[in-house]
Motif scaffolding. Structure first.
Motif, PDB file in Angstrom:
ATOM      1  N   VAL A 122       0.847  -1.200   0.000  1.00  0.00           N
ATOM      2  CA  VAL A 122       0.000   0.000   0.000  1.00  0.00           C
ATOM      3  C   VAL A 122       0.880   1.247   0.000  1.00  0.00           C
ATOM      4  N   ASP A 123       1.919   1.225   0.849  1.00  0.00           N
ATOM      5  CA  ASP A 123       2.804   2.384   0.938  1.00  0.00           C
ATOM      6  C   ASP A 123       3.550   2.591  -0.370  1.00  0.00           C
ATOM      7  N   GLY A 124       3.937   1.484  -1.016  1.00  0.00           N
ATOM      8  CA  GLY A 124       4.629   1.602  -2.297  1.00  0.00           C
ATOM      9  C   GLY A 124       3.794   2.393  -3.296  1.00  0.00           C
ATOM     10  N   LEU A 125       2.514   2.036  -3.406  1.00  0.00           N
ATOM     11  CA  LEU A 125       1.616   2.741  -4.325  1.00  0.00           C
ATOM     12  C   LEU A 125       1.440   4.192  -3.889  1.00  0.00           C
ATOM     13  N   HIS A 126       1.257   4.368  -2.585  1.00  0.00           N
ATOM     14  CA  HIS A 126       1.066   5.703  -2.008  1.00  0.00           C
ATOM     15  C   HIS A 126       2.268   6.601  -2.357  1.00  0.00           C
ATOM     16  N   PHE A 127       3.471   6.094  -2.140  1.00  0.00           N
ATOM     17  CA  PHE A 127       4.681   6.878  -2.406  1.00  0.00           C
ATOM     18  C   PHE A 127       4.818   7.161  -3.892  1.00  0.00           C
ATOM     19  N   PHE A 128       4.443   6.188  -4.707  1.00  0.00           N
ATOM     20  CA  PHE A 128       4.518   6.368  -6.152  1.00  0.00           C
ATOM     21  C   PHE A 128       3.602   7.512  -6.593  1.00  0.00           C
ATOM     22  N   VAL A 129       2.363   7.486  -6.093  1.00  0.00           N
ATOM     23  CA  VAL A 129       1.394   8.519  -6.464  1.00  0.00           C
ATOM     24  C   VAL A 129       1.859   9.889  -5.960  1.00  0.00           C
ATOM     25  N   ILE A 130       2.250   9.936  -4.676  1.00  0.00           N
ATOM     26  CA  ILE A 130       2.691  11.205  -4.089  1.00  0.00           C
ATOM     27  C   ILE A 130       3.962  11.703  -4.795  1.00  0.00           C
ATOM     28  N   GLY A 131       4.915  10.777  -5.019  1.00  0.00           N
ATOM     29  CA  GLY A 131       6.188  11.143  -5.644  1.00  0.00           C
ATOM     30  C   GLY A 131       5.963  11.730  -7.039  1.00  0.00           C
ATOM     31  N   MET A 132       5.117  11.037  -7.828  1.00  0.00           N
ATOM     32  CA  MET A 132       4.809  11.501  -9.176  1.00  0.00           C
ATOM     33  C   MET A 132       4.165  12.886  -9.130  1.00  0.00           C
ATOM     34  N   SER A 133       3.206  13.050  -8.219  1.00  0.00           N
ATOM     35  CA  SER A 133       2.500  14.327  -8.130  1.00  0.00           C
ATOM     36  C   SER A 133       3.483  15.440  -7.763  1.00  0.00           C
ATOM     37  N   MET A 134       4.391  15.140  -6.828  1.00  0.00           N
ATOM     38  CA  MET A 134       5.348  16.166  -6.412  1.00  0.00           C
ATOM     39  C   MET A 134       6.291  16.512  -7.565  1.00  0.00           C
ATOM     40  N   LEU A 135       6.695  15.478  -8.286  1.00  0.00           N
ATOM     41  CA  LEU A 135       7.615  15.683  -9.416  1.00  0.00           C
ATOM     42  C   LEU A 135       6.967  16.581 -10.472  1.00  0.00           C
ATOM     43  N   VAL A 136       5.724  16.250 -10.833  1.00  0.00           N
ATOM     44  CA  VAL A 136       5.024  17.017 -11.864  1.00  0.00           C
ATOM     45  C   VAL A 136       4.767  18.437 -11.374  1.00  0.00           C
ATOM     46  N   ALA A 137       4.357  18.582 -10.100  1.00  0.00           N
ATOM     47  CA  ALA A 137       4.073  19.916  -9.561  1.00  0.00           C
ATOM     48  C   ALA A 137       5.344  20.761  -9.556  1.00  0.00           C
ATOM     49  N   THR A 138       6.473  20.170  -9.169  1.00  0.00           N
ATOM     50  CA  THR A 138       7.744  20.897  -9.149  1.00  0.00           C
ATOM     51  C   THR A 138       8.112  21.323 -10.574  1.00  0.00           C
ATOM     52  N   GLY A 139       7.972  20.394 -11.526  1.00  0.00           N
ATOM     53  CA  GLY A 139       8.288  20.701 -12.918  1.00  0.00           C
ATOM     54  C   GLY A 139       7.468  21.876 -13.414  1.00  0.00           C
ATOM     55  N   LEU A 140       6.159  21.867 -13.115  1.00  0.00           N
ATOM     56  CA  LEU A 140       5.278  22.944 -13.570  1.00  0.00           C
ATOM     57  C   LEU A 140       5.683  24.268 -12.940  1.00  0.00           C
ATOM     58  N   ALA A 141       6.023  24.237 -11.646  1.00  0.00           N
ATOM     59  CA  ALA A 141       6.403  25.467 -10.955  1.00  0.00           C
ATOM     60  C   ALA A 141       7.685  26.039 -11.557  1.00  0.00           C
ATOM     61  N   VAL A 142       8.654  25.160 -11.843  1.00  0.00           N
ATOM     62  CA  VAL A 142       9.925  25.622 -12.412  1.00  0.00           C
ATOM     63  C   VAL A 142       9.691  26.237 -13.791  1.00  0.00           C
ATOM     64  N   VAL A 143       8.931  25.542 -14.632  1.00  0.00           N
ATOM     65  CA  VAL A 143       8.633  26.066 -15.971  1.00  0.00           C
ATOM     66  C   VAL A 143       7.930  27.420 -15.859  1.00  0.00           C
ATOM     67  N   GLY A 144       6.979  27.508 -14.920  1.00  0.00           N
ATOM     68  CA  GLY A 144       6.246  28.761 -14.716  1.00  0.00           C
ATOM     69  C   GLY A 144       7.198  29.891 -14.351  1.00  0.00           C
ATOM     70  N   LEU A 145       8.132  29.621 -13.450  1.00  0.00           N
ATOM     71  CA  LEU A 145       9.086  30.639 -13.005  1.00  0.00           C
ATOM     72  C   LEU A 145       9.983  31.081 -14.154  1.00  0.00           C
ATOM     73  N   VAL A 146      10.498  30.080 -14.907  1.00  0.00           N
ATOM     74  CA  VAL A 146      11.375  30.399 -16.035  1.00  0.00           C
ATOM     75  C   VAL A 146      10.645  31.300 -17.043  1.00  0.00           C
ATOM     76  N   PHE A 147       9.402  30.942 -17.335  1.00  0.00           N
ATOM     77  CA  PHE A 147       8.612  31.721 -18.289  1.00  0.00           C
ATOM     78  C   PHE A 147       8.380  33.132 -17.759  1.00  0.00           C
ATOM     79  N   LEU A 148       8.157  33.223 -16.458  1.00  0.00           N
ATOM     80  CA  LEU A 148       7.861  34.506 -15.832  1.00  0.00           C
ATOM     81  C   LEU A 148       9.027  35.465 -16.041  1.00  0.00           C
ATOM     82  N   VAL A 149      10.258  34.920 -15.874  1.00  0.00           N
ATOM     83  CA  VAL A 149      11.439  35.772 -16.001  1.00  0.00           C
ATOM     84  C   VAL A 149      11.763  36.006 -17.479  1.00  0.00           C
ATOM     85  N   ARG A 150      11.753  34.916 -18.229  1.00  0.00           N
ATOM     86  CA  ARG A 150      12.256  34.991 -19.603  1.00  0.00           C
ATOM     87  C   ARG A 150      11.315  35.761 -20.532  1.00  0.00           C
ATOM     88  N   TYR A 151      10.022  35.564 -20.338  1.00  0.00           N
ATOM     89  CA  TYR A 151       9.073  36.196 -21.252  1.00  0.00           C
ATOM     90  C   TYR A 151       8.397  37.412 -20.634  1.00  0.00           C
TER      91      TYR A 151
END
Ligand code: CUA
Length: 350
Positions: free
Chosen positions: A22-51
């Protein structure tokens, strides 16, 4: 790694083989969500500065069209991950719903407001569930009054206890230890105090406890319960089941030696595949046997008349469990020996 995740998410100790999955699945879901959320935030920040709009920029930028492959990627990637979660979850679910053969059976009864445990070979206890480490344990759960829910957070195991019905779950605790049991279905005034404990013993200690319990006559009590609630009946459940069957008149219709009668014989009935009137096949497991006692007309075996009365309200959960244990003990002399299922028809006035 998973220990770090567990601490970060404030999860209780993972004390069963199921908890790890159960924890394996839980960590997978949470880990993926955190990874995607971090990626989106970084892209957002880069765009904010660059554009950022600078003096002299035209008020509107040219319209950007994404190529088709990029749009397809945007759609299929999240979908793939979602399906992956689903597949892992489904595999875990089926694993959890198929208890291994040879598991130790324990009957669990919830009542306002305590948990009672009975073992097939005799001992019973209130509030404290003793199990051996490293061996699968199957719990056959029911309730005597209202719906309760059996929850062991350390095992990630939770299941409703429903009156008049046995449901099953299983777990395997690899290490000795103590784990809290909670009721997680609001069941009355003292719901929050309907607690218990699982005590996982080393296999040798469990054998010693079991042997001592079968000889002794005082059931183990948790500090939450009073002496009056000690199970009155001791001794092997199957023997008690036979007594109950005689008292309730089960033998008027069912035989224990394979002889056909008004109802199906009990010899070799446990885990037999029965063809129902509806044409459906069913395995005569604990759930089916208890359901047949409480709601006999629901699943009548083909060739038999629906003449069995209901025992709902007349059989205590303990007696029903004892009857099931008795039926389970009635195995044909030679494994695989065919038991005749030709019913005898009797004229009824119904
Ligand atoms: Cu039993 Cu809440």
């Amino acid at each position: 790694m998973s220990e770090l995740m567990r601490r970060m998410l404030f999860l209780p100790e993972a004390a069963s083989t199921f908890a790890t999955r159960v924890d394996g699945l839980h960590f997978f879901v949470i880990g993926m969500s955190m990874l995607v959320a971090t990626g989106l935030a970084v892209v957002g920040l880069v765009f904010l500065v660059r554009y950022k709009r600078r003096p002299g920029d035209a008020p509107t930028t040219p319209r950007v069209e994404a190529p088709h492959w990029m749009e397809a990627l945007f759609l299929s990637l999240p979908l793939t991950f979602f399906l992956l979660w689903f597949v892992i979850g489904f595999l875990d679910f089926s694993w959890f719903n198929s208890p291994p053969r040879g598991a130790l059976d324990v009957y669990v009864m919830g009542k306002q407001w305590m948990w009672k445990f009975a073992y097939a070979d005799g001992p019973s206890s209130v509030g404290v569930l003793y199990v051996p480490a490293g061996r699968p344990v199957r719990l056959l759960i029911t309730s005597r009054d209202v719906i309760h829910s059996f929850f062991v957070p350390d095992f990630r195991v939770k299941h409703d206890a429903v009156p008049g019905r046995y449901t099953q779950i299983w777990f395997e605790a690899p290490r000795p230890g103590r784990h809290a049991i909670y009721c997680t279905e609001y069941c009355g005034l003292m719901h929050s105090r309907m607690r218990g404990e699982v005590v996982v013993l080393a296999p040798a200690d469990f054998e010693a406890w079991s042997a001592q319990e079968q000889g002794g006559d005082v059931a183990t009590l948790s500090p939450f319960h009073e002496g009056a609630e000690v199970e009155e009946a001791r001794g092997p459940m199957a023997a008690r089941g036979r007594r109950v069957a005689a008292e309730k008149g089960c033998f008027k219709c069912h035989t224990e030696d394979g002889t056909p009668h008004i109802g199906p014989t009990w010899l070799g009935l446990y885990l037999r595949v029965e063809r129902l009137k509806s044409g459906e096949d069913i395995v005569a497991d604990e759930a089916y046997l208890t359901r047949s006692m409480m709601d006999p007309d629901a699943q009548v075996v083909a060739g038999f008349l629906p003449v069995m009365p209901t025992y709902l309200g007349q059989l205590s959960a303990t007696d029903a469990a004892a009857l099931v244990e008795y039926i389970k003990s009635l195995r044909p002399a030679r494994p695989g020996e065919a038991v005749s299922q030709e019913p005898v028809y009797v004229p009824t006035s119904r």
